[in-house]
Design a protein around this motif. Sequence first.
Motif, PDB file in Angstrom:
ATOM      1  N   ARG A  11       0.752  -1.355  -0.103  1.00 42.53           N
ATOM      2  CA  ARG A  11      -0.011  -0.148  -0.066  1.00 42.53           C
ATOM      3  C   ARG A  11       0.781   1.097  -0.008  1.00 42.53           C
ATOM      4  O   ARG A  11       0.262   2.189  -0.091  1.00 42.53           O
ATOM      5  N   ARG A  12       2.067   1.270   0.178  1.00 39.69           N
ATOM      6  CA  ARG A  12       3.099   2.308   0.301  1.00 39.69           C
ATOM      7  C   ARG A  12       4.216   1.873  -0.284  1.00 39.69           C
ATOM      8  O   ARG A  12       4.997   1.094   0.202  1.00 39.69           O
ATOM      9  N   THR A  13       4.633   2.695  -1.410  1.00 39.23           N
ATOM     10  CA  THR A  13       5.903   2.294  -2.027  1.00 39.23           C
ATOM     11  C   THR A  13       6.483   3.556  -2.756  1.00 39.23           C
ATOM     12  O   THR A  13       5.661   4.159  -3.249  1.00 39.23           O
ATOM     13  N   ALA A  14       7.681   3.483  -2.835  1.00 40.49           N
ATOM     14  CA  ALA A  14       8.312   4.491  -3.930  1.00 40.49           C
ATOM     15  C   ALA A  14       8.936   4.076  -5.243  1.00 40.49           C
ATOM     16  O   ALA A  14       9.708   2.924  -4.807  1.00 40.49           O
ATOM     17  N   LEU A  15       8.466   4.194  -6.384  1.00 39.77           N
ATOM     18  CA  LEU A  15       9.005   3.612  -7.566  1.00 39.77           C
ATOM     19  C   LEU A  15      10.450   4.400  -7.825  1.00 39.77           C
ATOM     20  O   LEU A  15      10.824   4.972  -8.893  1.00 39.77           O
ATOM     21  N   GLY A  16      11.429   4.333  -6.983  1.00 42.84           N
ATOM     22  CA  GLY A  16      12.776   4.784  -7.334  1.00 42.84           C
ATOM     23  C   GLY A  16      13.620   4.312  -6.297  1.00 42.84           C
ATOM     24  O   GLY A  16      13.856   3.179  -6.023  1.00 42.84           O
ATOM     25  N   LEU A  48      -2.897   4.091  -6.266  1.00 41.68           N
ATOM     26  CA  LEU A  48      -4.209   4.801  -6.044  1.00 41.68           C
ATOM     27  C   LEU A  48      -5.431   4.046  -6.053  1.00 41.68           C
ATOM     28  O   LEU A  48      -6.170   4.181  -4.998  1.00 41.68           O
ATOM     29  N   LYS A  49      -5.481   3.205  -6.800  1.00 41.57           N
ATOM     30  CA  LYS A  49      -6.889   2.234  -6.793  1.00 41.57           C
ATOM     31  C   LYS A  49      -6.685   1.503  -5.421  1.00 41.57           C
ATOM     32  O   LYS A  49      -7.825   1.370  -4.644  1.00 41.57           O
ATOM     33  N   LEU A  50      -5.625   1.050  -4.976  1.00 41.24           N
ATOM     34  CA  LEU A  50      -5.475   0.372  -3.877  1.00 41.24           C
ATOM     35  C   LEU A  50      -5.578   1.234  -2.501  1.00 41.24           C
ATOM     36  O   LEU A  50      -6.461   0.964  -1.565  1.00 41.24           O
ATOM     37  N   GLU A  51      -4.910   2.250  -2.622  1.00 39.57           N
ATOM     38  CA  GLU A  51      -4.906   3.180  -1.616  1.00 39.57           C
ATOM     39  C   GLU A  51      -6.415   3.854  -1.363  1.00 39.57           C
ATOM     40  O   GLU A  51      -6.749   4.115  -0.104  1.00 39.57           O
ATOM     41  N   ALA A  52      -6.942   4.183  -2.434  1.00 39.52           N
ATOM     42  CA  ALA A  52      -8.334   4.890  -2.430  1.00 39.52           C
ATOM     43  C   ALA A  52      -9.581   3.817  -2.092  1.00 39.52           C
ATOM     44  O   ALA A  52     -10.547   4.189  -2.044  1.00 39.52           O
ATOM     45  N   PRO A 108      -1.193   9.547   1.091  1.00 40.77           N
ATOM     46  CA  PRO A 108       0.290   9.464   1.338  1.00 40.77           C
ATOM     47  C   PRO A 108       0.823   8.122   0.786  1.00 40.77           C
ATOM     48  O   PRO A 108       2.128   8.139   0.477  1.00 40.77           O
ATOM     49  N   GLY A 109       0.177   7.208   0.630  1.00 41.90           N
ATOM     50  CA  GLY A 109       0.748   5.932   0.091  1.00 41.90           C
ATOM     51  C   GLY A 109       0.819   5.914  -1.588  1.00 41.90           C
ATOM     52  O   GLY A 109       1.572   4.925  -1.684  1.00 41.90           O
ATOM     53  N   VAL A 110       0.445   6.905  -2.049  1.00 46.63           N
ATOM     54  CA  VAL A 110       0.598   6.846  -3.561  1.00 46.63           C
ATOM     55  C   VAL A 110       1.594   7.816  -3.825  1.00 46.63           C
ATOM     56  O   VAL A 110       1.837   8.896  -3.874  1.00 46.63           O
TER      57      VAL A 110
END
Length: 296
Positions: free
Chosen positions: A5-10, A176-180, A249-251
Amino acid sequence: MSLTRRTALGGALAAPFLLPGAARAQGAAWAPSRTVRLVVGFTPAGTTDIAARLLAEPLGRRLGQQVVVENRPGAGGNIGNQVVAQAEPDGHTLLMQTISGGAINYSLYGPRMPIRPEELAAVGLMLRVPNAIFVNPNLPVRTLRELVDYAKARPGRLNIGSSGAGTSLHMTGELLKLEAGIDLTHVPFRGAGPMLQETIAGRIQVAVDNLPSVIGHLREGRLRPLAVTTRERTPAMPDVPTTAEAGFPGVEATAWFGMQAPARTPRPILQRYSDELNQIIREPDMQRRIADLGGM
């Protein structure tokens, strides 16, 4: 590919571009003997293509040979990756790599991945960028929260576009779909250019793109920005809130773009390209151009 649910693609995913030290005198001695092709695994007008074209002219000038951008779109960058991995390792074929082709796809495609990471060699990292979440202006939403509420009332009826399955744009939409807790129908394209055309036309209602390729449309009102996916607002569009500020914030996602070459390319050639890339991205004019596009 599983998603938390929370990740940074970097961050650590840029590791393929860390080129250890080598004999710089040897690297500087090598020069291409003919035109160099810089392969882009996506259609023209997307951020990968924009980055490659920003780099091609100054790189060619410093090398004394023309650098030509060659678009080989498909499979989230895999086609371009394969073209370069199978090219002669003589310094005349380079790859403008992305987070999708260089990291995400290895998990997404698994054994169906056409190449292995070790078939490409590091040259250097060029830039990092936020992703932007935006909508067609005819959609009656002006904030990310309004979009979520609108989508919840219409499950599965809104399309969300990306430049391809497995790209950071696709993954941001899935976050976004997961978080929201919303249901959007993903529509992948072969690059950002055609995806943006369809979103402007209204056939795609919601989309995610790397900021550099969509920023002109956002500034001129053809598309409406809702949020950027970095922890802080971007100076290129300071009025656009972050996803965290918007309540999600998870997005969080940061995409990166860098250069690679066929794995068996001799070390002095890799070092020459690495040195030139580092010099180019430090030039004040290039820094201004990258910042204006929302890059970092």
